[in-house]
Design a protein around this motif. Structure first.
Motif, PDB file in Angstrom:
ATOM      1  N   UNK A 184       0.839  -1.194   0.000  1.00  0.00           N
ATOM      2  CA  UNK A 184       0.000   0.000   0.000  1.00  0.00           C
ATOM      3  C   UNK A 184       0.879   1.251   0.000  1.00  0.00           C
ATOM      4  N   UNK A 185       0.265   2.391  -0.320  1.00  0.00           N
ATOM      5  CA  UNK A 185       1.012   3.647  -0.479  1.00  0.00           C
ATOM      6  C   UNK A 185       1.861   3.930   0.758  1.00  0.00           C
ATOM      7  N   UNK A 186       3.146   4.242   0.513  1.00  0.00           N
ATOM      8  CA  UNK A 186       4.060   4.551   1.608  1.00  0.00           C
ATOM      9  C   UNK A 186       4.792   3.347   2.162  1.00  0.00           C
ATOM     10  N   UNK A 187       4.492   2.141   1.630  1.00  0.00           N
ATOM     11  CA  UNK A 187       5.129   0.907   2.106  1.00  0.00           C
ATOM     12  C   UNK A 187       5.889   0.249   0.960  1.00  0.00           C
ATOM     13  N   UNK A 188       6.792  -0.684   1.318  1.00  0.00           N
ATOM     14  CA  UNK A 188       7.565  -1.380   0.289  1.00  0.00           C
ATOM     15  C   UNK A 188       7.925  -2.784   0.765  1.00  0.00           C
ATOM     16  N   UNK A 189       8.120  -3.689  -0.217  1.00  0.00           N
ATOM     17  CA  UNK A 189       8.641  -5.038   0.049  1.00  0.00           C
ATOM     18  C   UNK A 189      10.049  -5.126  -0.521  1.00  0.00           C
ATOM     19  N   UNK A 190      10.690  -6.297  -0.403  1.00  0.00           N
ATOM     20  CA  UNK A 190      12.129  -6.383  -0.657  1.00  0.00           C
ATOM     21  C   UNK A 190      12.503  -7.384  -1.742  1.00  0.00           C
ATOM     22  N   UNK A 191      13.676  -7.099  -2.340  1.00  0.00           N
ATOM     23  CA  UNK A 191      14.294  -7.961  -3.359  1.00  0.00           C
ATOM     24  C   UNK A 191      14.983  -9.149  -2.685  1.00  0.00           C
ATOM     25  N   UNK A 192      15.513 -10.042  -3.519  1.00  0.00           N
ATOM     26  CA  UNK A 192      16.245 -11.228  -3.046  1.00  0.00           C
ATOM     27  C   UNK A 192      17.335 -10.849  -2.052  1.00  0.00           C
ATOM     28  N   UNK A 193      18.177  -9.868  -2.403  1.00  0.00           N
ATOM     29  CA  UNK A 193      19.143  -9.290  -1.466  1.00  0.00           C
ATOM     30  C   UNK A 193      18.569  -7.951  -1.032  1.00  0.00           C
ATOM     31  N   UNK A 194      18.033  -7.850   0.187  1.00  0.00           N
ATOM     32  CA  UNK A 194      17.309  -6.633   0.577  1.00  0.00           C
ATOM     33  C   UNK A 194      18.190  -5.409   0.754  1.00  0.00           C
ATOM     34  N   UNK A 195      19.512  -5.587   0.768  1.00  0.00           N
ATOM     35  CA  UNK A 195      20.403  -4.457   0.984  1.00  0.00           C
ATOM     36  C   UNK A 195      20.879  -4.394   2.420  1.00  0.00           C
TER      37      UNK A 195
END
Length: 695
Positions: free
Chosen positions: A54-65
């Motif tokens: 939802x707006x203002x949120x995020x999910x992550x890639x395989x290597x999240x950083x």
């Protein structure tokens, strides 16, 4: 009783949740989707997990950083079903929060894998796919772990693409990083990590960012200095401590002028890297919406035009072009009429080629993985082409003449002369040229499948323009027309000679029909050609006696339709496909993604070729360079495994592979070396090139 009713109501309310494929969590909507709701037994089915923060949120890639966590999936599948492959992630974006670099998705992202129903499942049987998904969703202030169990109630069927979910899967696959044919290299210079990635179109690159798949490669938050060094993109940043060893894998996200970001899957080996190069394009003045100033598109269009031009020497096109050109000399037409006929011929060619390209784009948008000449994977189309080419060959041989009362196969317009006749001649030439994919065409058509629709259609139009270019020049350049031989009796002999390549084309089409539909299908096609030939012989005899006929057009059309529709379009008979001589000589194994991945994991060199029986260039290579004894001896000595992908009939695994490699059709030749490198070979192979491949 009340307690029983309450328990029953609670159970009924819970049932839909047990089979839900969509779940709305507080901060994320998650969905389980599949390319088909009726997967075929024994065939891979692409499935995806769609996460919409939802707006203002995020999910992550395989290597999240520097922070975060990747999405995890635990599958529950029917008995006998192999575990799906690891999830494939789309190209991520960067987000720095409180000095930490995050590799994230701030909009809907689809993680892709595939599952293969057991081959023995009966049509109509249930095939539920369930997954427990766990992911981390974050805002700039907080992170929340979320989870959902999703079930997709599938039914075993014919594998037809789902009208709703299919296009979403296509878009999901397009969002995945594309394999990079060239091998990258990396080095650590002092405390700096330097990556060199050879790639085309460097002049259009405005920004780039490297996402390593593993930890301890780079300092994620340090800015990456990107320059053009020769034919490579050079990325420099701070190395992690203690630093990488061995191969480095990851994704290179590239932004080019006027195009959305694209990603390339990178495998880099330790090696020598160039020094800093020229700065990237700034993007100033590159937002020309027409795309006319983009050298990348210009080169693609040039490749399409050259590819179309080469098609004129193909045995099924050259006779049509030759006779049309000689018709100008025979008719002694004036300059104005010659130009009009040339433009009409060009319009017919461009219209048909663009229409075929538009069909490819439309079918792919609807979820079907098809490519150039997709229609040739249907035996009925091959049967129709067999009858059409047979009729053209018999006409060239002088068995009958095409007049306004003949009405056979629509060629009355093609041979009637004038603007209308020129238009239909061009349309006919374009249609019979579709079995061919020659040099320069592969890259152009592959690029067309990933370009915006208008630019993609312009590439197909460029292919048609190249095909029409020789006759267009003859029509507009008087000097070329004057160089054409003067009319005479020799034209009758030439016409008969030109029937030979058309007869050979018909013979090749009959062989392809046998490969697709078996001996019975080939016999049916030959029977249709025989009936059509007898009808045309009778028609020629009637013409010789001076009789005017009004009904033969309908009769000949009925013959074509009846003979074509009798050919089975279903599953090819067992054993119908016969390996080429080259494939047998080289000991080729059948291509599957799993087999290729297994060989590469073992570090074995692989020569992969994608082919089809209706592909002329494929057959030339397989009868020529690939069939040479020196090639077989070299491959054997170097331990190179040869893998063949036969696309004569539609194969979803091959279609998917071609789409991932941005190729619209066959042939495609790729060599995977023992170090994990990948190199695509040209479409015209030579013995020296094949024997020089390193094991």
């Amino acid at each position: 009783m009340i307690r029983f009713l309450v328990l029953l109501l609670a159970t009924l309310l819970a049932l839909p949740a047990l089979a839900q494929s969509v779940s709305d969590q507080p901060h994320t909507k998650v969905e389980l989707i599949a390319a088909s709701s009726m997967p075929a037994p024994g065939k891979p089915l692409t499935i995806g997990i769609a996460l919409s923060p939802k707006a203002g949120w995020h999910t992550y890639w395989l290597n999240p950083g520097d922070a975060g966590a990747p999405t995890r999936a635990a599958w529950t599948l029917p008995a006998g079903t192999a575990e799906p492959a690891e999830l494939q992630y789309p190209v991520p974006g960067t987000l720095v929060v409180s000095g930490l670099m995050n590799h994230v998705y701030e909009t809907t992202n689809v993680l892709v894998t595939s599952v293969t129903p057991p081959a023995g499942l009966a049509p109509g049987s249930a095939f539920p796919v369930s997954v427990q998904v766990d992911w981390l969703v974050c805002s700039h202030e907080q992170c929340v772990p979320e989870a959902a169990t999703l079930t997709l109630p599938l039914t075993i069927g014919d594998g037809a693409t789902d009208a709703v979910m299919g296009p979403r899967i296509v878009k999901a696959r397009e969002a995945l990083p594309k394999p990079l044919a060239a091998t990258a290299s990396w080095a650590v210079q002092g405390q700096r990590f330097v990556l060199s990635v050879p790639m085309a179109g460097l002049e259009q690159v405005q920004r780039a960012w490297f996402f390593p798949a593993g930890d301890l490669v780079i300092n994620h938050v340090t800015p990456q200095a990107v320059t053009r060094a020769g034919d490579a993109l050079r990325i420099e940043t701070d190395a992690a401590a203690p630093g990488p060893t061995g191969e480095v894998t990851g994704v290179l996200r590239v932004e080019m002028a006027g195009e959305p970001p694209i990603g390339f899957a990178i495998t880099a080996a330790p090696g020598t890297v160039p020094g800093p190069g020229a700065a990237l394009a700034t993007g100033a003045g590159s937002d020309d919406s027409s795309g006319g100033g983009a050298p990348g598109l210009a080169l693609v269009l040039l490749g399409a035009v050259l590819g179309g031009l080469i098609l004129n020497i193909m045995p099924c096109v050259f006779p049509i072009l030759s006779l049309k050109a000689l018709a100008l000399a025979k008719g002694n037409v004036d300059a104005g009429k010659a130009r009009a006929e040339a433009l009409a011929y060009t319009a017919g060619v461009v219209l048909v080629v663009t229409a075929l390209g538009g069909m490819v784009l439309a079918l792919r948008a609807a979820g079907s993985q098809v490519g150039w000449a997709f229609q040739l994977q249907d035996p009925r189309v091959i049967g129709f082409l067999l009858l059409l080419v047979t009729a053209i060959a018999l006409n060239l041989a002088g068995l009958f003449e095409v007049t306004l009362t003949t009405g056979n196969l629509g060629q009355d317009q093609a041979r009637s002369g004038g603007v209308r006749g020129s238009f239909f001649t061009g349309a006919l030439a374009a249609f019979v040229a579709t079995p061919c994919t020659g040099p320069f065409m592969a890259g152009a058509l592959g690029a067309a499948l990933v370009l915006p629709t208008i630019q993609a259609l312009s590439v197909f139009a460029g292919l048609g323009f190249g095909l029409a270019l020789p006759f267009l020049l003859i029509g507009f350049v008087p000097a070329l027309r004057r160089r054409l031989p003067k009319p005479g009796a020799w034209m009758v002999r030439l016409r008969a000679i030109l029937s030979v390549p058309m007869f050979l084309t018909a013979l090749a089409l009959a062989w392809v029909l046998g490969q697709q539909a078996g001996v019975d299908g080939m016999a049916m096609g030959l029977a249709g050609a025989l009936l059509l030939g007898l009808f045309l012989w009778w028609l020629g005899a009637q013409q010789a006696s001076g009789k005017s006929l009004l009904m033969p057009g309908a009769l000949s059309l009925a013959t074509v339709v009846a003979a074509t529709l009798l050919i089975e379009a279903g599953t090819p008979p067992s054993g119908a496909a016969v390996a080429s001589a080259a494939a047998s000589e080289l000991g080729a194994v059948k291509f599957t993604p799993a087999a290729l991945a297994d060989l590469r994991a073992q570090g074995k060199p692989v020569f992969l070729f994608m082919t089809a029986d209706w592909c002329l260039t494929c057959k030339v290579n397989e009868k020529g360079a690939m069939a040479a004894t020196a090639v077989a001896d070299s491959f054997k000595a170097k331990g190179i495994t040869v893998m063949e992908g036969d696309w004569t009939r539609s194969d979803p695994e091959i279609s998917e592979w071609l789409a991932e490699h941005k190729r619209a059709g066959v042939p495609v030749y790729v060599f995977y070396d023992s170090k994990g490198g990948e190199r695509e070979l040209p479409q015209i192979l030579t013995v020296d090139e094949l024997t020089s491949l390193a094991g």
